[in-house]
Design a protein around this motif. Structure first.
Motif, PDB file in Angstrom:
ATOM      1  N   LEU A 153       0.852  -1.190   0.000  1.00 12.73           N
ATOM      2  CA  LEU A 153       0.000   0.000   0.000  1.00 12.73           C
ATOM      3  C   LEU A 153       0.885   1.237   0.000  1.00 12.73           C
ATOM      4  CD1 LEU A 153      -2.858   1.391   0.416  1.00 12.73           C
ATOM      5  CD2 LEU A 153      -2.366   1.259   2.872  1.00 12.73           C
ATOM      6  N   THR A 154       0.539   2.225  -0.808  1.00 14.33           N
ATOM      7  CA  THR A 154       1.229   3.512  -0.737  1.00 14.33           C
ATOM      8  C   THR A 154       0.500   4.403   0.258  1.00 14.33           C
ATOM      9  OG1 THR A 154      -0.013   4.131  -2.736  1.00 14.33           O
ATOM     10  CG2 THR A 154       2.280   3.490  -3.018  1.00 14.33           C
ATOM     11  N   VAL A 155       1.268   5.063   1.124  1.00 12.99           N
ATOM     12  CA  VAL A 155       0.698   6.006   2.097  1.00 12.99           C
ATOM     13  C   VAL A 155       1.401   7.353   1.888  1.00 12.99           C
ATOM     14  CG1 VAL A 155       0.125   4.219   3.777  1.00 12.99           C
ATOM     15  CG2 VAL A 155       2.351   5.358   3.905  1.00 12.99           C
ATOM     16  N   GLY A 156       0.829   8.417   2.442  1.00 15.33           N
ATOM     17  CA  GLY A 156       1.398   9.724   2.139  1.00 15.33           C
ATOM     18  C   GLY A 156       1.448  10.659   3.318  1.00 15.33           C
ATOM     19  N   THR A 157       2.338  11.658   3.198  1.00 11.37           N
ATOM     20  CA  THR A 157       2.333  12.726   4.180  1.00 11.37           C
ATOM     21  C   THR A 157       1.134  13.644   3.962  1.00 11.37           C
ATOM     22  OG1 THR A 157       3.794  13.954   2.704  1.00 11.37           O
ATOM     23  CG2 THR A 157       4.822  12.798   4.558  1.00 11.37           C
ATOM     24  N   ASP A 158       0.580  13.642   2.748  1.00 13.89           N
ATOM     25  CA  ASP A 158      -0.501  14.567   2.399  1.00 13.89           C
ATOM     26  C   ASP A 158      -1.290  13.950   1.242  1.00 13.89           C
ATOM     27  OD1 ASP A 158      -2.103  16.828   2.259  1.00 13.89           O
ATOM     28  OD2 ASP A 158      -0.532  18.163   1.500  1.00 13.89           O
ATOM     29  N   CYS A 159      -2.385  14.603   0.870  1.00 10.03           N
ATOM     30  CA  CYS A 159      -3.092  14.254  -0.359  1.00 10.03           C
ATOM     31  C   CYS A 159      -2.238  14.694  -1.547  1.00 10.03           C
ATOM     32  CB  CYS A 159      -4.420  15.003  -0.445  1.00 10.03           C
ATOM     33  SG  CYS A 159      -5.505  14.777   0.946  1.00 10.03           S
ATOM     34  N   SER A 160      -2.466  14.070  -2.699  1.00 10.53           N
ATOM     35  CA  SER A 160      -1.882  14.547  -3.969  1.00 10.53           C
ATOM     36  C   SER A 160      -0.372  14.688  -3.904  1.00 10.53           C
ATOM     37  CB  SER A 160      -2.489  15.907  -4.364  1.00 10.53           C
ATOM     38  OG  SER A 160      -3.882  15.871  -4.308  1.00 10.53           O
ATOM     39  N   VAL A 161       0.295  13.664  -3.392  1.00 16.50           N
ATOM     40  CA  VAL A 161       1.760  13.701  -3.366  1.00 16.50           C
ATOM     41  C   VAL A 161       2.374  12.622  -4.263  1.00 16.50           C
ATOM     42  CG1 VAL A 161       1.991  14.761  -1.093  1.00 16.50           C
ATOM     43  CG2 VAL A 161       1.814  12.268  -1.274  1.00 16.50           C
ATOM     44  N   GLY A 162       1.533  11.878  -5.004  1.00 18.98           N
ATOM     45  CA  GLY A 162       2.077  10.908  -5.952  1.00 18.98           C
ATOM     46  C   GLY A 162       1.827   9.447  -5.618  1.00 18.98           C
ATOM     47  N   LYS A 163       0.807   9.160  -4.801  1.00 23.69           N
ATOM     48  CA  LYS A 163       0.557   7.766  -4.415  1.00 23.69           C
ATOM     49  C   LYS A 163       0.134   6.914  -5.619  1.00 23.69           C
ATOM     50  CE  LYS A 163      -2.077   9.216  -0.946  1.00 23.69           C
ATOM     51  NZ  LYS A 163      -1.667  10.588  -0.602  1.00 23.69           N
ATOM     52  N   MET A 164      -0.720   7.457  -6.477  1.00 25.73           N
ATOM     53  CA  MET A 164      -1.160   6.674  -7.635  1.00 25.73           C
ATOM     54  C   MET A 164      -0.011   6.450  -8.609  1.00 25.73           C
ATOM     55  SD  MET A 164      -3.926   7.465 -10.576  1.00 25.73           S
ATOM     56  CE  MET A 164      -2.702   8.430 -11.460  1.00 25.73           C
ATOM     57  N   TYR A 165       0.720   7.503  -8.911  1.00 19.52           N
ATOM     58  CA  TYR A 165       1.872   7.373  -9.816  1.00 19.52           C
ATOM     59  C   TYR A 165       2.842   6.324  -9.294  1.00 19.52           C
ATOM     60  CZ  TYR A 165       0.910  11.451 -12.776  1.00 19.52           C
ATOM     61  OH  TYR A 165       0.378  12.324 -13.675  1.00 19.52           O
ATOM     62  N   THR A 166       3.147   6.409  -8.014  1.00 18.67           N
ATOM     63  CA  THR A 166       4.103   5.477  -7.422  1.00 18.67           C
ATOM     64  C   THR A 166       3.615   4.044  -7.557  1.00 18.67           C
ATOM     65  OG1 THR A 166       4.780   7.184  -5.849  1.00 18.67           O
ATOM     66  CG2 THR A 166       5.293   4.894  -5.272  1.00 18.67           C
ATOM     67  N   THR A 167       2.340   3.831  -7.255  1.00 20.23           N
ATOM     68  CA  THR A 167       1.787   2.477  -7.310  1.00 20.23           C
ATOM     69  C   THR A 167       1.826   1.937  -8.737  1.00 20.23           C
ATOM     70  OG1 THR A 167       0.293   3.278  -5.577  1.00 20.23           O
ATOM     71  CG2 THR A 167      -0.103   1.069  -6.452  1.00 20.23           C
ATOM     72  N   LEU A 168       1.459   2.778  -9.703  1.00 19.28           N
ATOM     73  CA  LEU A 168       1.491   2.340 -11.104  1.00 19.28           C
ATOM     74  C   LEU A 168       2.929   2.108 -11.576  1.00 19.28           C
ATOM     75  CD1 LEU A 168      -1.343   4.621 -12.504  1.00 19.28           C
ATOM     76  CD2 LEU A 168      -1.230   2.135 -12.824  1.00 19.28           C
ATOM     77  N   ALA A 169       3.860   2.924 -11.091  1.00 18.66           N
ATOM     78  CA  ALA A 169       5.265   2.737 -11.475  1.00 18.66           C
ATOM     79  C   ALA A 169       5.803   1.417 -10.927  1.00 18.66           C
ATOM     80  CB  ALA A 169       6.108   3.905 -10.971  1.00 18.66           C
ATOM     81  N   ILE A 170       5.385   1.074  -9.700  1.00 15.58           N
ATOM     82  CA  ILE A 170       5.838  -0.203  -9.127  1.00 15.58           C
ATOM     83  C   ILE A 170       5.238  -1.373  -9.915  1.00 15.58           C
ATOM     84  CG2 ILE A 170       5.742  -1.667  -7.056  1.00 15.58           C
ATOM     85  CD1 ILE A 170       5.867   0.935  -5.386  1.00 15.58           C
ATOM     86  N   GLU A 171       3.972  -1.231 -10.294  1.00 16.98           N
ATOM     87  CA  GLU A 171       3.373  -2.288 -11.128  1.00 16.98           C
ATOM     88  C   GLU A 171       4.184  -2.490 -12.407  1.00 16.98           C
ATOM     89  OE1 GLU A 171      -1.086  -3.200 -12.809  1.00 16.98           O
ATOM     90  OE2 GLU A 171      -0.091  -1.448 -13.650  1.00 16.98           O
ATOM     91  N   ARG A 172       4.503  -1.375 -13.090  1.00 18.61           N
ATOM     92  CA  ARG A 172       5.238  -1.463 -14.352  1.00 18.61           C
ATOM     93  C   ARG A 172       6.606  -2.103 -14.138  1.00 18.61           C
ATOM     94  NH1 ARG A 172       5.183   4.012 -17.678  1.00 18.61           N
ATOM     95  NH2 ARG A 172       6.524   4.641 -15.954  1.00 18.61           N
ATOM     96  N   ALA A 173       7.295  -1.679 -13.075  1.00 20.40           N
ATOM     97  CA  ALA A 173       8.642  -2.206 -12.824  1.00 20.40           C
ATOM     98  C   ALA A 173       8.606  -3.697 -12.465  1.00 20.40           C
ATOM     99  CB  ALA A 173       9.297  -1.410 -11.698  1.00 20.40           C
ATOM    100  N   MET A 174       7.616  -4.096 -11.663  1.00 17.72           N
ATOM    101  CA  MET A 174       7.545  -5.516 -11.276  1.00 17.72           C
ATOM    102  C   MET A 174       7.175  -6.382 -12.472  1.00 17.72           C
ATOM    103  SD  MET A 174       5.883  -5.303  -7.440  1.00 17.72           S
ATOM    104  CE  MET A 174       6.251  -7.014  -6.988  1.00 17.72           C
ATOM    105  N   ARG A 175       6.253  -5.890 -13.294  1.00 19.55           N
ATOM    106  CA  ARG A 175       5.872  -6.674 -14.478  1.00 19.55           C
ATOM    107  C   ARG A 175       7.043  -6.817 -15.445  1.00 19.55           C
ATOM    108  NH1 ARG A 175      -0.395  -4.958 -15.997  1.00 19.55           N
ATOM    109  NH2 ARG A 175      -1.346  -6.057 -14.235  1.00 19.55           N
ATOM    110  N   LYS A 176       7.859  -5.763 -15.547  1.00 24.40           N
ATOM    111  CA  LYS A 176       9.053  -5.847 -16.420  1.00 24.40           C
ATOM    112  C   LYS A 176       9.988  -6.945 -15.952  1.00 24.40           C
ATOM    113  CE  LYS A 176       9.802  -1.419 -18.692  1.00 24.40           C
ATOM    114  NZ  LYS A 176      10.300  -0.075 -18.347  1.00 24.40           N
ATOM    115  N   ARG A 177       9.964  -7.204 -14.624  1.00 28.71           N
ATOM    116  CA  ARG A 177      10.810  -8.288 -14.089  1.00 28.71           C
ATOM    117  C   ARG A 177      10.122  -9.646 -14.175  1.00 28.71           C
ATOM    118  NH1 ARG A 177      13.969  -6.033  -8.728  1.00 28.71           N
ATOM    119  NH2 ARG A 177      14.193  -3.852  -9.373  1.00 28.71           N
ATOM    120  N   GLY A 178       8.942  -9.667 -14.795  1.00 26.38           N
ATOM    121  CA  GLY A 178       8.244 -10.940 -14.957  1.00 26.38           C
ATOM    122  C   GLY A 178       7.470 -11.372 -13.729  1.00 26.38           C
ATOM    123  N   LEU A 179       7.242 -10.436 -12.810  1.00 22.53           N
ATOM    124  CA  LEU A 179       6.507 -10.772 -11.586  1.00 22.53           C
ATOM    125  C   LEU A 179       5.018 -10.512 -11.770  1.00 22.53           C
ATOM    126  CD1 LEU A 179       9.023  -8.991  -9.200  1.00 22.53           C
ATOM    127  CD2 LEU A 179       8.730 -11.487  -9.441  1.00 22.53           C
TER     128      LEU A 179
END
Lengths: 347, 347
Positions: A153-179
């Motif tokens: 889960l991504t958590v934040g110091t505030d609203c609108s600090v990049g939680k969705m971007y971060t989560t989608l970036a991790i998805e992309r990076a993990m899938r690139k590794r075949g996970l």
């Protein structure tokens, strides 16, 4: 929930999109549109801005008619006010889009389908209205029972600090590794990007944790559910949403998201941002209620407000302070965070 | 919000009440009915129990027809399941009550007015349906701005430990001393007892804190708003509601409510109750976000499961542990808590 990838199906909402920015006052107000433009650039043919609109996505400027001619299928209302109120201008433009033959999708608290004029126009022209903030009916109360599978889960110091971007970036990076790794959307932008999810801030309060359990059910394939966080435990308007999501997600891993130039909590000039260490510890303490083995695995820093050299320094300083990898998902990627996630949760 | 004290008005819901217990499985399931019977005994003419109903309020047993003859004006559905689901039996009995000429009020998540058969019966017989769990429309997002007035909030180790009773008892005790003090209802029972309020667990998640701000607006008469707490920061199903209520209330004073014989969190056999000191500190820490001067002023112990001598010992032990007055509002009153409240918040 409808799937926007069904665009081929005639008479169904979905891409290509015209992104409607309306009279947005600042960049944060268009985060829905920006998320779509960033994660699904091929789906976005243009942007529509009223004369007083401040921010831009850099897409071709289009009227509704021009967008229709350029092949747009759906106008996405990608700008939000506090509380998600629909202004008279938005209503007029939504009706104009429907009259021009576009479907209309939106992620406002005030629903398209609750405005009789918009509903009448959609019916008149045989167009679809999609409210990304409609929670699914029949949500369960959270049960807190441990379930199979691994969740971040991504958590934040505030609203609108990049939680969705971060989560989608991790998805992309993990899938690139075949996970096996799947983004689980909890907000309107994420739902428009992913094609499914539950708008967690729009569910009835008793069902926040239950909704989080629902979007990340037990899984047995060894893969990860990557859950989009919302709000902040330290935002006095929305902390209830953040806590329910934290409990329902039963996360094995947390990634803390932060925007280092933010001087106060979004929308609240009198509330300073929480200190990073205290914020992370409060999130871990709360998460331990439903998953005692939860670990912090990284920090995602939104450095869009910093010069490149300053961004590198900021990441290094935070990394030393919290003893975690720290990087900007947009400019630096998330490889170090994924490395640490896999090392921490190797079992 | 409708006011049940308008009973004299013909065709309006309100007392006298028939309390419907249905097929309730245990005492906690009838807390709405019990709250009404305890705080408004003069309004309750009888109880209706199905053959498999376990608990009783000790009121005269009545059928719908007998209640009508005894002068009942409204049947209050006073039994709830987890999630507030309306069983086919409840639907059938609600329709029977409407057909007999009673209005029907309920506090379930599933609304009376969302059941077409109930709505049709109400229309057919010119009767009113009142859903105490209907949040008012147009709630604001919480703004966290400090506001005038003094506020007390009850918090709990668990759900259903006596927060509403405690809050109402403090109101009664303060008014007896000639102080301005008003109970602010956040749950269906409280709303039926008080005649107004917002069902905080039924509002859309983004508006939890805003709803708490709305029910306890700025006041300048030196009086107290006494806000009914909900859930527990340590209940994995509902903690989000508790946190939003804590932030929006901006309480000056907290009273911790506890039931000492409870062996696990309500409905969740695998979750033990939090340790009292830790629970109180977590509530104070969270409340400090919006009111840095918040203080704990007392502990309300629900000793209904203890012998009298054990209750006295339990209160003394907890009082020593937390260095706060501790008493059972039902059997001992709340004078020591009110004394401490006034001493702590004398300015």
């Amino acid at each position: 929930m409808s799937d926007p990838s069904n665009a081929a199906e005639p008479g169904h909402w979905g891409p290509p999109y015209l992104l409607y920015l309306g009279s947005a006052a600042d960049d944060l107000a268009i985060k829905t549109a920006r998320g779509l433009a960033y994660w699904r650039p091929d789906w976005c043919v243009g942007q529509l801005r009223r004369h007083d609109c401040k921010p831009t996505l850099g897409l071709p400027e289009m009227s509704i008619g021009e967008a229709r001619n350029a092949g747009a299928n759906t106008m996405v209302i990608g700008a939000a006010n506090a509380g998600g109120v629909m202004s008279p201008e938005i209503v007029a433009d939504a009706i104009a889009a429907l009259e021009a033959g576009l479907h209309v999708a939106a992620g406002l608290h005030q629903k398209l389908r609750e405005n009789p004029d918009i509903v009448a126009a959609a019916r008149r022209h045989g167009r679809v209205l999609f409210d990304a903030r409609d929670p699914m009916p029949g949500l369960p109360v959270g049960n807190g029972r441990p379930r199979a599978g691994r969740r971040l889960l991504t958590v934040g110091t505030d609203c609108s600090v990049g939680k969705m971007y971060t989560t989608l970036a991790i998805e992309r990076a993990m899938r690139k590794r075949g996970l096996a790794a799947d983004f689980r959307a909890t907000g309107q932008t994420g739902i428009l990007v992913a094609g499914s999810g539950i708008p967690i801030d729009a569910v009835v309060a008793d069902f926040i944790a239950g909704a989080a359990e629902k979007i990340s059910p037990a899984r047995l394939d060894g893969g990860w559910d990557l859950i989009e966080g919302q709000g902040s435990l330290f935002h006095p308007s929305y902390a209830g949403v953040s806590l329910g999501l934290l409990h329902g997600s039963q996360p094995d891993a947390l990634v803390l998201c932060h925007e280092p130039t933010r001087r106060h909590m979004r929308g609240l000039p009198d509330y300073p941002l929480p200190e990073l260490k205290r914020c992370l510890q409060a999130n871990l303490a709360a998460a331990q209620l439903t998953n005692p083995t939860v670990k912090a695995v990284g920090v995602a820093l939104n450095t869009s407000g910093l010069a490149e050299a300053d961004a590198v320094v900021a990441c290094r300083r935070i990394s030393e302070l919290l003893e975690l990898p720290c990087e900007d998902p947009v400019t630096m990627g998330v490889e170090a965070i994924v490395d640490n996630l896999l090392a921490c949760c190797a079992n």
